[in-house]
Design a protein around this motif. Structure first.
Motif, short mmCIF file in Angstrom:
data_model
loop_
_atom_site.label_atom_id
_atom_site.label_comp_id
_atom_site.label_asym_id
_atom_site.label_seq_id
_atom_site.Cartn_x
_atom_site.Cartn_y
_atom_site.Cartn_z
N TYR A 136 32.42 18.60 68.88
CA TYR A 136 30.99 18.41 68.66
C TYR A 136 30.53 17.06 69.22
O TYR A 136 29.85 16.29 68.56
CB TYR A 136 30.66 18.51 67.17
N GLN A 137 30.94 16.79 70.44
CA GLN A 137 30.56 15.57 71.12
C GLN A 137 30.25 15.92 72.57
O GLN A 137 30.94 16.75 73.18
CB GLN A 137 31.71 14.55 71.11
N THR A 192 29.24 10.72 75.54
CA THR A 192 29.16 9.84 74.38
C THR A 192 30.29 8.82 74.39
O THR A 192 31.34 9.02 74.99
CB THR A 192 29.21 10.64 73.07
N ALA A 193 30.06 7.72 73.68
CA ALA A 193 31.06 6.65 73.64
C ALA A 193 32.33 7.10 72.94
O ALA A 193 33.43 6.63 73.28
CB ALA A 193 30.46 5.43 72.94
N LEU A 231 39.31 12.53 73.17
CA LEU A 231 40.12 13.25 74.15
C LEU A 231 41.51 12.64 74.26
O LEU A 231 42.51 13.35 74.37
CB LEU A 231 39.42 13.22 75.51
N LYS A 232 41.58 11.33 74.20
CA LYS A 232 42.88 10.66 74.26
C LYS A 232 43.73 11.00 73.04
O LYS A 232 44.94 11.25 73.15
CB LYS A 232 42.68 9.15 74.37
N GLY A 282 12.30 20.01 72.42
CA GLY A 282 12.77 18.77 73.04
C GLY A 282 14.15 18.33 72.61
O GLY A 282 14.70 17.37 73.16
N THR A 283 14.75 19.02 71.64
CA THR A 283 16.08 18.65 71.15
C THR A 283 17.16 19.30 72.01
O THR A 283 17.07 20.48 72.36
CB THR A 283 16.26 19.09 69.69
N VAL A 284 18.18 18.52 72.34
CA VAL A 284 19.32 19.03 73.09
C VAL A 284 20.60 18.64 72.36
O VAL A 284 20.80 17.46 72.05
CB VAL A 284 19.36 18.48 74.54
N TRP A 285 21.44 19.61 72.06
CA TRP A 285 22.76 19.35 71.50
C TRP A 285 23.78 19.49 72.62
O TRP A 285 23.74 20.46 73.38
CB TRP A 285 23.10 20.34 70.38
N ARG A 286 24.71 18.56 72.68
CA ARG A 286 25.74 18.60 73.72
C ARG A 286 27.12 18.61 73.06
O ARG A 286 27.47 17.69 72.32
CB ARG A 286 25.61 17.40 74.66
N HIS A 287 27.87 19.66 73.33
CA HIS A 287 29.23 19.79 72.85
C HIS A 287 30.14 19.98 74.07
O HIS A 287 29.65 20.09 75.20
CB HIS A 287 29.38 21.00 71.92
N VAL A 288 31.44 20.05 73.85
CA VAL A 288 32.39 20.28 74.94
C VAL A 288 33.50 21.23 74.46
O VAL A 288 34.04 21.06 73.36
CB VAL A 288 33.03 18.97 75.43
#
Length: 302
Positions: A247-248, A252-253, A259-260, A286-292
């Motif tokens: 959920y990132q 993002t920082a 991931l490491k 206008g909201t955007v959620w970004r996951h990977v």
């Protein structure tokens, strides 16, 4: 994890959206292991034609909910499915209007629909839901307690809830057999003699990370991750993929650190693939959620 165990309440909707990433993977004739979750991911994966599929979850309620979802997809048209689970919730105005499609007839009530799907449940799942879905369930939705605050927004992003063709695909998957095991993923991996071509871990890594950050040391967490990967590596076929949902967003920082921490030991020789998930909930302009979605592909023998 603290607060996430065999007695944890199930949840009604998935808040992860790996559908596009998973649909790209050639699963026909393959062997698949997945987290059960709300029941929708096992049903979707079953629709992709695997030769075998196993679903695991530490929560007994999640396992029972997976049975109920599978039975509902099998036996209920989409309009009745949505009324069964969502009528009387904050999600209902959007979902039910979307499903009516000009149909004026009144569908059966929740109690009647439950009696339709109940024969497909195991005795333990029947006992769980018999106590919750009663003749007065038409007046008060017993599933409201399994909805989280943001689910009203995730419902509008969930393919079978908003598209008839997607529901048809999920229903096709529900008609295929798959086994459901009530145990933690790490315990199942440590004990199974089976070998899989795809292991979908959902967001288990993030849950476990939180537990270790709160309750143990960083060294203990690294030891757990190494042990987890040893079990996962043994249960994954050469050329197979271990899939994690984070959920990132990758920008993002925190993402590089996650991931490491998640990465398998170098000697295991995995290839890493990142599939961004970009979500725009209709009700949050206008909201955007970004996951990977993170895929680790196991090396094939030379």
């Amino acid at each position: 994890m603290d607060g996430f165990d065999a007695d944890t309440a199930p949840y009604l909707l998935p808040t992860e959206h790996p559908w596009e990433a998973l649909s790209r993977m050639p699963l026909n004739g393959r062997r698949v292991l997945t987290i059960a979750g709300s029941g929708d991911i096992p049903v979707f994966l079953a629709s992709q034609g695997p030769v075998s599929l196993e679903a695991v979850d530490v929560s007994r309620g999640a396992c029972f909910f997976t049975e109920l979802k599978r039975a509902a997809y099998r036996h209920l048209p989409r309009r009745e499915f949505l009324r069964f689970f969502f009528a009387g919730t904050a999600c209902s105005p959007f979902l039910l209007k979307n499903a009516e499609n000009g149909i004026a007839s009144r569908p059966p009530g929740r109690w009647s629909l439950y009696r339709t799907v109940r024969p497909d449940l195991t005795p333990a799942a029947r006992h769980f839901f018999d106590a919750r879905i009663t003749p007065n369930a038409d007046e008060t939705n017993p599933f409201v307690q399994f909805l989280r605050p943001t689910d009203v927004f995730h419902a509008s992003l969930f393919p079978p809830a908003i598209r008839e063709e997607a529901y048809t695909i999920w229903a096709r998957g529900a008609r295929r057999h798959f086994s459901i095991h009530c145990c933690s993923l790490e315990d199942y991996l440590a004990e199974t003699p089976s070998c899989f071509d795809l292991i979908y871990t959902s967001n288990v890594f993030e849950y476990l990370r939180i537990r270790y950050v709160m309750d143990a040391s960083a060294a203990a967490f690294r030891t757990f991750v190494r042990s987890f990967w040893e079990s996962l590596h043994r249960a994954l076929a050469p050329g197979g993929c271990a899939v994690f949902y984070l959920y990132q967003g990758h920008e993002t920082a925190l993402f590089p650190r996650l991931l490491k921490e998640l990465a398998p030991p170098r000697p295991m020789r995995y290839k890493k693939h990142l599939v961004p998930v970009i979500l725009r909930p209709p009700a949050l302009s206008g909201t955007v959620w970004r996951h990977v979605v993170v895929l680790f592909e196991k090396a094939s023998p030379r």
